[in-house]
Design a protein around this motif. Sequence first.
Motif, short mmCIF file in Angstrom:
data_model
loop_
_atom_site.label_atom_id
_atom_site.label_comp_id
_atom_site.label_asym_id
_atom_site.label_seq_id
_atom_site.Cartn_x
_atom_site.Cartn_y
_atom_site.Cartn_z
N GLU A 30 0.84 -1.20 0.00
CA GLU A 30 0.00 0.00 0.00
C GLU A 30 0.88 1.26 0.00
O GLU A 30 0.55 2.25 -0.67
N ARG A 31 1.98 1.21 0.74
CA ARG A 31 2.88 2.36 0.84
C ARG A 31 3.53 2.64 -0.52
O ARG A 31 3.67 3.78 -0.94
N ALA A 45 0.98 4.14 -2.80
CA ALA A 45 0.61 5.50 -2.39
C ALA A 45 1.55 6.55 -2.96
O ALA A 45 1.17 7.71 -3.10
#
Length: 402
Positions: free
Chosen positions: A42-43, A46
């Motif tokens: 997810e990081r 992002a």
Amino acid sequence: MIKKIDVANLKPKMFIHDINCPWIDHPFLRNSFFIESAQDIERIAAYGIRQVYIDTALGPDMPEAPTVHDINRQLDAHMQHLGRTLKRVPPPLLSVEKERVKAKQVCREANRIVHNVLQDCRLGKQVELEQVEPVVSGIIDSIFRNPDAIVSLLRIKQADKYTFQHSVAVGTLLISFCRALDIDRKLIEQVGLGGLLHDIGKMQVPTNILNKPGKLTESEFEIMKNHVRYGCQFLEKTPNISPVTLNVAAEHHECFDGSGYPLGLKGDEISLYGQMASVVDVYDALTSTRIYHAGIEPTEVLRKLLEWSDHHFNLTLVHQFIRSIGIYPVGTLVRLESGYLAVVVEQHHENLLHPRVRVVFNSRTRRYTPPADFDLSKPGCNDRIASFEVPAKCGVDPQRFI
């Protein structure tokens, strides 16, 4: 085996070989690491990273994914096609050798003025456009006489002067880019001014972050990203600043797929000049040597720009940028099929694959040779470029021979 996969297909325990991020200042401490959890994925997503390279020898495989060799073969074919089909603007008025003398003077003056302007900004002083506009005019004049002369000087940077030398390089490359697109001179002046001032907001970033001799932490990276907002606030107060100049400063970190910052603009929401600036900014950053990053050879960076045009850049503009500087920009060290090393000294305007080169080194005997020029585009010349080379690995300094 190294393979390229979409970030959406990442799984825990996979090993990222290369995060494949087009920005030098991304917040990840390493380019290679294990995926520990879904939060890691997810990081990565992002931060606008769409595709990464994984090492299947160190983690799970994805059988249908293309290998790095497949990707490189496609990029090579793309570059070869561009080299055969793209034509440069009409021949220059002066040779590289003659214009380079004037270009050095223009570069020195540009670096001096931009340094002073940025330092004044740090002290809270307003930009005086009448200081910078003659610099822009001098660069344009040099570009119009011969764009390759001044562009060949731009990789020469000093670590403690990177910010303002990078600003001069981005402004100069943008001017050359505009010329290739046959943009009106008045507009070129506004775009070039935007390039010279695009990072002025960094003067409001704490110096311990701006000059940090290593990778930024995630929190430091977020602070650094504010330089765009700071720059816009500063330039908007400058009398007679043009919207085009502001667009360059405001949009040079926006990405074509909407993954950039500060506004996450997408496609044509980004002005033409903002799209051009994003290409040029990444190109100069990646080709420049910094404390924590060895500069990548220009031809390799051009390949990466093509690869990242799947998401981050406007592919048509990347093609036009390559047209403006060549497949093998002046100053590139190349290996010829004959085994000699040569320095590219002038572009050919009909075929970007066959520039004029200066042979300087016999790689078989490991000895320098008396410099000799060859126009690879001439029918009687049987030699061709086999590959570009990294000067540091070969022990050859191309700047000595231009």
